[in-house]
Scaffold this active site. Structure first.
Site, short mmCIF file in Angstrom:
data_model
loop_
_atom_site.label_atom_id
_atom_site.label_comp_id
_atom_site.label_asym_id
_atom_site.label_seq_id
_atom_site.Cartn_x
_atom_site.Cartn_y
_atom_site.Cartn_z
N ASP A 52 81.82 10.99 73.28
CA ASP A 52 82.45 11.01 74.59
C ASP A 52 81.92 9.90 75.51
OD1 ASP A 52 83.49 13.34 73.55
OD2 ASP A 52 82.93 14.61 75.25
N HIS A 196 77.76 11.63 72.35
CA HIS A 196 78.18 10.68 73.38
C HIS A 196 77.98 9.24 72.93
CE1 HIS A 196 77.82 14.46 75.57
NE2 HIS A 196 78.71 13.95 76.41
ZN ZN Z 1 82.00 13.53 79.17
#
Ligand code: ZN
Length: 349
Positions: A52, A196
């Site tokens: 992400d 992430h």
């Molecule tokens: Zn996020």
């Protein structure tokens, strides 16, 4: 050459070409976990690696390199703002065979916003990703995993499937590389892990995550836009994206994915894809195991051998597919105690 032998040959070629990466990582996994029995590649299903908050000039390229070296494909939940700032990195994600998805424009707490504001956040991100990569996302992950009915109605209007996660790597919370690897070790088939595109710890975890998955017979796959669960890659997530090439000389490929499971049965879907030349028809053979029996089919015309375990599926109507185009058929399998995925092959006349 007999028909059976020809079919077996097609299967062998498909396995050799399509699962080369998985087989290679399976060996790596067996080596990395002494004493672990190497499960056959992808036999236990697929999981989704997700990253992400990118694209990120500090990390995206290194992450792509790590994924390429591990032979793994992943889903990137990008923010529109960062795609606008780094369109080349979004293009690089797609060019490397990954799936790109929507993670809002500015990463706000969407559950505190009006429907109009939410629509703006999501639709502007669709446009940014589309113009940077040519791909229109079909998956959306709300920032912080926060969702409500207003958000879900906007997602539905935009044709987006909401995807949260089944495992949180905690990389955003300072988890070490070994802690991220340990989190990934808890993934089950169909599961999705949150990571992430922002941390070196996350990048460093890629090789071990992929080899540990391989040792468990799991492979990184795509997220199904219809179920939100990890499934075998079929190329449909990223129209126009280069995917696993068909075997040389092969005019079509068949890819199987389980789409739903109940206590006594499961639904399977086979995607038939034309190679680099157009085809006018195709035949896909689905082989069941154990006491499995097909109880229903759709989007195809089936016939069976005398044992009732080998289904030959032909297209409804003409089987025209332009180069690279695909079609799907589906079926319900009564498991009768055997939950193995059927093997599938494709051939052209
Ligand atoms: Zn996020």
């Amino acid at each position: 050459m007999s028909r059976q032998r020809a079919a077996a040959l097609v299967a062998a070629v498909l396995t050799g070409a399509g699962l080369l990466t998985a087989a290679a990582t399976s060996q790596a996994g067996a080596a990395a976990v002494p004493g672990a029995r190497a499960a056959a590649a992808c036999d236990n299903g697929y999981v989704a690696l997700t990253y992400d908050d990118g694209p990120n000039p500090a990390t995206t390229q290194s992450l792509l390199t790590a994924l390429r070296n591990a032979g793994a494909r992943a889903t990137f939940f990008n923010t529109g703002q960062r795609v606008q700032q780094n369109p080349g990195l979004a293009q690089a994600q797609v060019a490397a065979g990954h799936w790109v998805a929507n993670h809002s424009w500015s990463h706000p707490h969407l559950t505190q916003m009006s429907a109009a504001q939410i629509t703006q956040e999501l639709s502007s991100t669709q446009s940014a990703i589309q113009s940077a990569t040519g791909v229109t996302p079909r998956l959306f992950r709300p920032p912080y995993g926060e969702t409500n009915g207003t958000l879900q109605s906007v997602e539905a209007q935009l044709g987006l499937r909401e995807v949260i996660w089944s495992v949180d790597s905690q990389d955003w919370n300072g988890a070490s590389t070994s802690q991220i690897v340990a989190a990934a070790n808890t993934l089950q088939a169909g599961g999705v892990i949150l990571m992430h595109d922002a941390y070196q710890t996350t990048i460093s975890a890629v090789p071990q995550i992929v080899s540990n998955l391989a040792a468990r017979g799991l492979c990184p796959g795509m997220i199904s836009p219809s179920t939100g669960r990890a499934v075998a890659p079929d190329g449909s997530g990223n129209p126009g994206t280069p995917t696993t090439p068909p075997p040389s000389g092969g005019a079509c490929t068949a890819t199987y994915a389980e789409t739903q499971r109940w206590g006594d049965r499961f639904n399977g879907q086979v995607t038939v894809r034309a190679g680099s030349t157009a085809i006018t028809s195709w035949t896909s053979i689905v082989r069941l195991t154990g006491g499995q029996r097909v109880s229903a089919t759709w989007n195809g015309t089936p016939s069976w051998d005398s044992s009732g375990t080998v289904m030959t599926m032909r297209p409804n109507g003409n089987g025209n597919l332009s180069p690279g185009a695909s079609t799907s058929f589906g079926f319900t399998v009564m498991a009768n105690g055997t939950w193995n995925a059927p093997t599938v092959t494709c051939s052209t006349p």
